[in-house]
Design an enzyme around this catalytic site. Structure first.
Site, PDB file in Angstrom:
ATOM      1  N   ARG A  45      -9.225 -11.382   5.087  1.00 18.68           N
ATOM      2  CA  ARG A  45     -10.024 -11.205   3.871  1.00 18.68           C
ATOM      3  C   ARG A  45      -9.814 -12.323   2.855  1.00 18.68           C
ATOM      4  NH1 ARG A  45      -9.612  -4.548   3.273  1.00 18.68           N
ATOM      5  NH2 ARG A  45     -11.437  -4.143   4.574  1.00 18.68           N
ATOM      6  N   ARG A  98     -15.868  -4.119   3.342  1.00 18.75           N
ATOM      7  CA  ARG A  98     -15.579  -4.476   1.949  1.00 18.75           C
ATOM      8  C   ARG A  98     -16.083  -5.877   1.601  1.00 18.75           C
ATOM      9  NH1 ARG A  98     -13.428   0.042   0.321  1.00 18.75           N
ATOM     10  NH2 ARG A  98     -11.833   1.097   1.581  1.00 18.75           N
ATOM     11  N   LYS A 117     -18.961   1.741   8.299  1.00 16.00           N
ATOM     12  CA  LYS A 117     -17.568   2.020   8.680  1.00 16.00           C
ATOM     13  C   LYS A 117     -16.972   3.098   7.790  1.00 16.00           C
ATOM     14  CE  LYS A 117     -13.052  -0.329   8.811  1.00 16.00           C
ATOM     15  NZ  LYS A 117     -12.574   0.040  10.160  1.00 16.00           N
ATOM     16  N   SER A 136       0.803  -1.231   0.000  1.00 15.50           N
ATOM     17  CA  SER A 136       0.000   0.000   0.000  1.00 15.50           C
ATOM     18  C   SER A 136       0.828   1.270   0.000  1.00 15.50           C
ATOM     19  CB  SER A 136      -0.959   0.009   1.206  1.00 15.50           C
ATOM     20  OG  SER A 136      -1.783  -1.133   1.213  1.00 15.50           O
ATOM     21  N   HIS A 164      -6.306  -7.698   8.080  1.00 16.13           N
ATOM     22  CA  HIS A 164      -7.172  -6.525   7.983  1.00 16.13           C
ATOM     23  C   HIS A 164      -8.394  -6.683   8.894  1.00 16.13           C
ATOM     24  CE1 HIS A 164      -5.787  -3.974   4.355  1.00 16.13           C
ATOM     25  NE2 HIS A 164      -4.747  -4.572   4.911  1.00 16.13           N
ATOM     26  N   GLU A 202      -6.713  -2.986  -0.682  1.00 11.87           N
ATOM     27  CA  GLU A 202      -8.091  -2.776  -0.245  1.00 11.87           C
ATOM     28  C   GLU A 202      -9.104  -3.010  -1.366  1.00 11.87           C
ATOM     29  OE1 GLU A 202      -8.624   2.013  -0.473  1.00 11.87           O
ATOM     30  OE2 GLU A 202      -7.093   1.238   0.868  1.00 11.87           O
TER      31      GLU A 202
END
Length: 460
Positions: A365, A406, A431, A215, A361, A334
């Site tokens: 995920r 997500r 969120k 990131s 995360h 993300e």
């Protein structure tokens, strides 16, 4: 704010029965909003944050700063258009810096930016600042930040956990200096130290000594925002040493900052155009940005769509045909849940790489996506650093979110093309994307579909 479905209730994901044609105004960036709040709170003079995101994560950040003594005044203009003097209307927060103090308790929820950005701020407070949060926050990595702050002179009581809950024993200042940190699990570790560094007596020199740094766009965002606030920052991109950032001590300026739309939160709406062969316009898409979500223009184009930046914003158009993709998402992790959802509806296999850090995360995920897509009939396999997705005909069922916003939007994307998908706890989208269920149904109502346009993609 409209009422969101009850926690853990099942939300029937709407199926698109025609091509989506809509303009969707996406709220402000969470990443920009929360960085702007921290920088404004540490400035030497008042500043403004305009068009901020109002969501659980940004509310947790603003509440925490207020608890430490920062003044935040919220105003709303009747118009979002620029005024004659060039200022921007809409919602705006005036940030009034003050001497930070404790004792107080900060609720971080499950917000990575709050649990990582604010302990360095708390070292500058006079008094103890306790940090606590949701049960998942106890499991998320924080030890590197704690160790780094101790190296720089901070006193932190975490009972040896290297994680929340913890108490920062603020002494009103921090010496700062040079510190090594392994940020391979989260770029937020670097950003956390950089954001407060101008207020440290010696500033800071942060040296990343671990594996691949994920990131990077978020670190570039931090650096650009620091410079905009008057900080002197030396970076690898500026010819410095690799993976070394230096921030000089000095006063931060109060600025008037307009928050960009959250481009990552535009993802499900762009995916809707891609899947249904429709067109979605996102107003105010910046022509230059450090947001990772800007990569969607390239990724979703490779998967079968086309896009154009116009005066109206980003106009994205799909054909209804979705192609698989082999892509390194290390800088834009993300985006993985939404890309995985689209890939599950594609006409060929996809390989998503470079995202091992997603296991740490809001939830794991990679495991969550594998389990939930496969439960709908998919064929997803975890790899060492990502996912291998082989499209299969999908069927309805419950799509669990694991309190991860997500995951919820990824399930909604699949539900466009697959009847009978029900999202568990869609309210978790609050969120970072308040009112998502209403935005989703409004998008589907849109301007009316083109009856000649292709219908939903593979897996319907």
């Amino acid at each position: 704010m409209t009422e969101t479905p009850a926690l853990h209730a099942l939300w029937p994901a709407p199926v698109a029965d025609a091509a989506v044609h809509a303009t969707v105004t996406v709220p402000g960036s969470k990443s920009v909003t929360n960085r702007a709040l921290v920088l404004a709170a540490l400035a030497a003079e008042p500043g403004w944050v305009r068009r901020p995101l109002r969501s659980r994560d940004s509310q947790l950040m603003s509440d925490a700063l207020r608890a430490m003594g920062v003044g935040i005044e919220e105003t709303v203009s009747s118009s979002s258009a620029p005024a004659a003097d060039g200022s921007v209307g809409g919602e705006a927060w005036r940030i009034i810096p003050a001497a930070l103090h404790g004792p107080t308790t900060v609720d971080v929820g499950n917000a990575g930016t709050v649990m990582r950005f604010l302990p360095p701020v708390a070292t500058l407070a006079d008094g103890d600042i306790r940090f606590d949060g949701d049960p998942r926050s106890y499991e998320r990595p924080l030890g590197q930040v704690i160790t780094a702050l101790r190296t720089l002179g901070a006193r932190i009581d975490d009972d040896g956990r290297g994680a929340l809950p913890l108490t920062v024993q603020g002494g009103g200042a921090l010496e700062g200096g040079t510190v090594e940190i392994d940020a391979s699990n989260s770029s937020q570790f670097v950003s956390a130290l950089l954001l407060s560094a101008p207020r440290f007596n010696q500033g800071v020199e942060v040296r990343h000594v671990g594996g691949n740094l994920p990131s990077m766009p978020h670190i570039r965002m931090t650096v650009e925002m620091l410079r905009a606030a008057g900080a002197q920052v030396d970076t690898p991109e500026a010819g410095g040493e690799k993976d070394v950032w230096r921030v000089a001590p000095g006063a931060l300026l109060g600025r008037d900052m307009v928050v960009e739309p959250d481009l990552s939160n535009a993802q499900p709406f762009l995916a809707a155009a891609l899947i249904t062969g429709g067109t979605v316009t996102i107003p105010d898409w910046p022509r230059r940005t450090t947001q990772p979500g800007d990569a969607l223009r390239r990724i979703f184009t490779e998967m079968g769509g086309s896009c154009e930046l116009t005066d109206a914003g980003l106009v994205f158009t799909g054909t209804g045909k979705i192609h698989g993709i082999d892509v390194d998402l290390s800088e834009v992790g993300e985006l993985t849940p939404g890309i995985a959802a689209v890939a599950a509806l594609a006409d060929s296999e996809s390989v998503l790489r470079g995202v091992a850090h997603l296991r740490l995360h809001e939830t794991d995920r990679l495991a969550a996506l594998t389990k939930e897509i496969n439960a709908l009939g998919g064929d997803v396999t975890e790899t060492a650093d990502g996912l291998h997705i082989r499209p299969r005909p999908l069927h309805g069922g419950t799509f669990h979110t694991y309190d991860d916003h997500r995951m919820a939007t990824a399930g909604a994307v699949i539900g466009l093309a697959v009847k009978g998908v029900e999202i568990e706890n869609v309210a978790t989208t609050a969120k970072t994307l308040p009112d998502f269920p209403k935005m989703w149904t409004d998008m589907l109502a849109g301007d009316g579909g083109d009856p000649a346009a292709p219908g939903p993609g593979a897996g319907a």
